[in-house]
Enzyme design. Structure first.
Site, PDB file in Angstrom:
ATOM      1  CE  LYS A 210      -3.598   2.106   2.870  1.00 29.34           C
ATOM      2  NZ  LYS A 210      -4.513   1.903   4.002  1.00 29.34           N
ATOM      3  CD  GLU A 216       9.371  -5.794   7.423  1.00 30.14           C
ATOM      4  OE1 GLU A 216       9.017  -4.724   6.861  1.00 30.14           O
ATOM      5  OE2 GLU A 216       9.225  -6.001   8.640  1.00 30.14           O
ATOM      6  N   GLY A 271      -4.880  -2.377   5.350  1.00 27.43           N
ATOM      7  CA  GLY A 271      -4.087  -3.523   4.890  1.00 27.43           C
ATOM      8  C   GLY A 271      -4.767  -4.856   5.145  1.00 27.43           C
ATOM      9  NE  ARG A 272      -6.451  -4.641  11.341  1.00 21.99           N
ATOM     10  CZ  ARG A 272      -5.807  -3.484  11.498  1.00 21.99           C
ATOM     11  NH1 ARG A 272      -4.669  -3.283  10.870  1.00 21.99           N
ATOM     12  NH2 ARG A 272      -6.282  -2.543  12.274  1.00 21.99           N
ATOM     13  CD  GLU A 357      -1.853  -5.183  12.029  1.00 18.81           C
ATOM     14  OE1 GLU A 357      -2.443  -5.432  10.960  1.00 18.81           O
ATOM     15  OE2 GLU A 357      -0.626  -4.963  12.067  1.00 18.81           O
ATOM     16  CG  HIS A 388      -3.901 -37.137  15.800  1.00 20.75           C
ATOM     17  ND1 HIS A 388      -3.874 -38.455  16.183  1.00 20.75           N
ATOM     18  CD2 HIS A 388      -5.006 -36.980  15.028  1.00 20.75           C
ATOM     19  CE1 HIS A 388      -4.904 -39.088  15.643  1.00 20.75           C
ATOM     20  NE2 HIS A 388      -5.614 -38.213  14.941  1.00 20.75           N
ATOM     21  CE  LYS A 508       5.759  -0.866  10.537  1.00 22.20           C
ATOM     22  NZ  LYS A 508       4.785  -0.186   9.695  1.00 22.20           N
TER      23      LYS A 508
HETATM   24  C1  G6Q Z   1      -2.541  -4.124   8.113  1.00 18.97           C
HETATM   25  C2  G6Q Z   1      -1.314  -3.447   8.467  1.00 18.97           C
HETATM   26  C3  G6Q Z   1      -0.061  -4.089   7.950  1.00 18.97           C
HETATM   27  C4  G6Q Z   1       0.276  -3.767   6.502  1.00 18.97           C
HETATM   28  C5  G6Q Z   1       1.728  -4.159   6.245  1.00 18.97           C
HETATM   29  C6  G6Q Z   1       2.145  -3.939   4.828  1.00 18.97           C
HETATM   30  O1  G6Q Z   1      -3.648  -3.753   8.388  1.00 18.97           O
HETATM   31  O2  G6Q Z   1      -1.410  -2.111   8.130  1.00 18.97           O
HETATM   32  O3  G6Q Z   1      -0.059  -5.484   8.100  1.00 18.97           O
HETATM   33  O4  G6Q Z   1      -0.590  -4.426   5.636  1.00 18.97           O
HETATM   34  O5  G6Q Z   1       2.550  -3.456   7.122  1.00 18.97           O
HETATM   35  O6  G6Q Z   1       2.044  -2.592   4.483  1.00 18.97           O
HETATM   36  P1  G6Q Z   1       2.210  -2.132   3.012  1.00 18.97           P
HETATM   37  O7  G6Q Z   1       1.115  -2.721   2.198  1.00 18.97           O
HETATM   38  O8  G6Q Z   1       2.142  -0.624   3.032  1.00 18.97           O
HETATM   39  O9  G6Q Z   1       3.544  -2.618   2.531  1.00 18.97           O
END
Ligand code: G6Q
Length: 547
Positions: A210, A216, A271-272, A357, A388, A508
């Site tokens: 996003k 990462e 994001g989620r 989250e 199991h 972070k």
């Molecule tokens: C989700 C969070 C988080 C996000 C990641 C990736 O709700 O905001 O998990 O999706 O940190 O972020 P980017 O899509 O910006 O790389």
């Protein structure tokens, strides 16, 4: 709307629930079922193809009435409307929260800041479909003219878990002559293992981010570019082997990806909550645009159910309220999600982010410390593997763990008696948890007295069973939306913001301070606590040490 509400624990329904809990707590599910031959019918609902059996919960109809009253007192109706109206309910980031717009039909209109967002949503979906079809049909070729056989999604968190869930869940519907991989961890092992058997000339990377600044993801994306160029040599290859899913066009261009190959979404998609956005591009390539649209239709059907169904028959509302009941009155700290379907093996991982989250918060919307429990810990594994492994604790441990059992009447891979055995296990587990096996019964079987306590099952361990016909793309959309809206319901009751995630920031910031301390060739001056200083020093000393 949300500010300066009375504290949750002061609400009349909450106080009535606290008193009511004293009556419910000693009751056993054995008794509750014995007392009411209609209990299973009374406490189950069918909606959107999902049979939702919540009769094996430690509740009576009065519990549900009180929970529904609590929902009313907390303004759930108004808060649902606010979500669907596109109000800026993510107040700490001043954003609307409109994942529901991502799956709205073309003819619907949803305004954000006075502009209808639905045409743009469908514009992106159409662009994705065009691209997915070209890749699937071999028209989109790599730099050397070879067709794309491998798709690697690079993303993390919300830009990874949804695509992973959808690919695994819908593998049955996916292109079997293509390989799909997902790289998320900044650990180089993730990238190395995901690409070690792939040919760069046939590999397409989707950089899904996003912000397009996530450490990462950008590190993995740069490694992917080097990996590609090492073989293909020419910078021009990047345009053929990289596409982006993002809200940040300038950064995408800076990376060298042709903006024409960028699929956008918007800041009102968290994001989620993004698996039904362009973040689902890898899913669309895997299962095709028609199946992807069927998945969106499933999401939309559950959105509409949540928006319009009376609360007493509203699956996300019931699910959310039951979660509150156990977390806050029974003190249950976790919820186990137990899919009896191998394709849903990543569903628990997906739900961990969605739930924890979102509602792992301890401050209300008006900034006060909560005086009650918020999100439980979600965890789980597909049945029957869990049986199991950890089910022992659920059956006989000291903790109360409400379980969600998920199953399907029809297997996508009918194979002898496999499905019958699988489903028999699901039904047996919820039965065993609820009803147990009393000591008298164990003794009557001739068990030695000393062994009786060990072989006794108390029972009275609650579960929901969700039974649908088949795991289709549409059903996956419904199931994900069900949990999304259950999370919102919980957030409304707890009066927290399910749509921000400030709790991920501090780590972070500290990591960015530590990176140069690990990189520096001179001994850095460390100003952390004693423990962190010692760990950094030891790492610096040992990383070059011969094995
Ligand atoms: C989700 C969070 C988080 C996000 C990641 C990736 O709700 O905001 O998990 O999706 O940190 O972020 P980017 O899509 O910006 O790389």
């Amino acid at each position: 709307m949300t500010m300066n509400q009375p504290s949750l624990t002061e609400r009349p329904a909450w106080q009535a629930l606290a008193t009511h809990f004293e009556q419910i707590e000693p009751l056993h599910l054995r008794q509750l079922f014995a007392d009411d031959s209609q209990r299973a019918e009374r406490l189950s609902v069918e909606a959107e193809g999902i049979y939702f059996d919540y009769s094996k919960h430690r509740i009576t109809t009065e519990t549900i009435d009180l929970l529904l009253q609590l929902a009313e007192e907390c303004g759930l109706r108004e808060r649902i409307d606010a979500l669907f109206r596109g109000e800026k309910i993510n107040i700490t980031e001043n954003r609307a929260v409109l994942h529901v717009a991502l799956r709205a039909p073309r003819e619907q209109a949803i305004d954000v800041d006075g502009a209808d967002v639905v045409p743009a949503v469908h514009g992106v979906l159409d662009k994705m479909a065009g691209f997915a079809n070209r890749v699937r049909e071999g028209e989109w070729t790599g730099y050397t003219g070879r067709r794309i056989r491998n798709v690697v999604n690079i993303g993390i968190g919300g830009s990874d878990l949804g695509p992973v869930l959808a690919y695994e869940a819908l593998r049955h519907y996916s292109r079997r002559d293509m390989t799909f991989r997902f790289v998320s961890n900044v650990d180089g092992t993730d990238f190395a293992e995901a690409t070690q058997d792939l040919d760069p000339a046939e590999t397409l990377f989707i950089v899904a981010s996003k912000t397009f600044t996530t450490q990462e993801t950008m590190t993995n994306a740069r490694s992917a570019r080097e990996w590609t160029l090492r073989t293909l040599g020419d910078e021009a290859a990047v345009a053929k082997h990289f596409v982006a899913v993002s809200t940040n066009a300038p950064e995408v261009t800076r990376f060298g990806i042709d903006p024409a190959n960028m699929f956008i979404f918007w800041d009102w998609v968290g994001g989620r909550y993004s698996m039904s956005s362009a973040i689902g591009l890898s899913t669309m390539i895997a299962i095709g645009p028609d199946n992807f649209r069927a998945m969106l239709a499933g999401f939309h059907a559950m959105d509409e159910h949540f928006r319009t169904a009376p609360f007493e028959r509203n699956l996300p509302v019931l699910m959310g309220l039951l979660t509150v009941w156990y977390a806050d009155f029974f003190g249950a700290e976790t919820v186990a999600v137990l899919p009896y379907d191998q394709y849903l093996k990543r569903f628990p991982a997906y739900l961990q982010q969605l739930t924890m989250e979102s509602n792992g918060k301890s401050v209300t919307l008006d900034g006060r410390r909560v005086s009650y429990e918020t999100s439980p810990i979600y965890w789980g594994e597909p049945g029957t593997n869990g049986q199991h492994s950890f089910y022992q604790l659920i059956h006989q441990g000291t903790k109360l763990i409400p379980c969600d059992f998920l199953g399907f009447s029809q297997s996508l891979n009918p194979l002898g008696e496999h499905h019958t055995l699988l489903m028999a296990n699901l039904f047996a587990q919820s039965e065993a948890l609820a009803f147990g096996k009393p000591a008298a019964e164990v003794r009557a079987e001739g068990t030695a007295d000393w062994l009786v306590p060990h072989r006794t099952f108390e029972g009275n361990r609650p579960s929901t069973t969700l039974l649908a016909d088949q795991l289709t793309p549409e059903m996956l959309g419904k199931l994900v939306a069900l949990y999304e809206h259950s999370v919102y319901t919980q957030g409304v009751i707890w009066n927290v913001n399910p749509f921000d995630q400030w709790g991920v920031e501090l780590g972070k910031v500290l990591a960015s301070r530590i990176i140069p301390e690990l990189q520096s060739s001179d001994e850095p001056e460390l100003r952390h606590d004693g423990s962190t200083n010692a760990l950094i020093r030891r790492y610096r000393e040992r990383r070059g040490a011969a094995m």
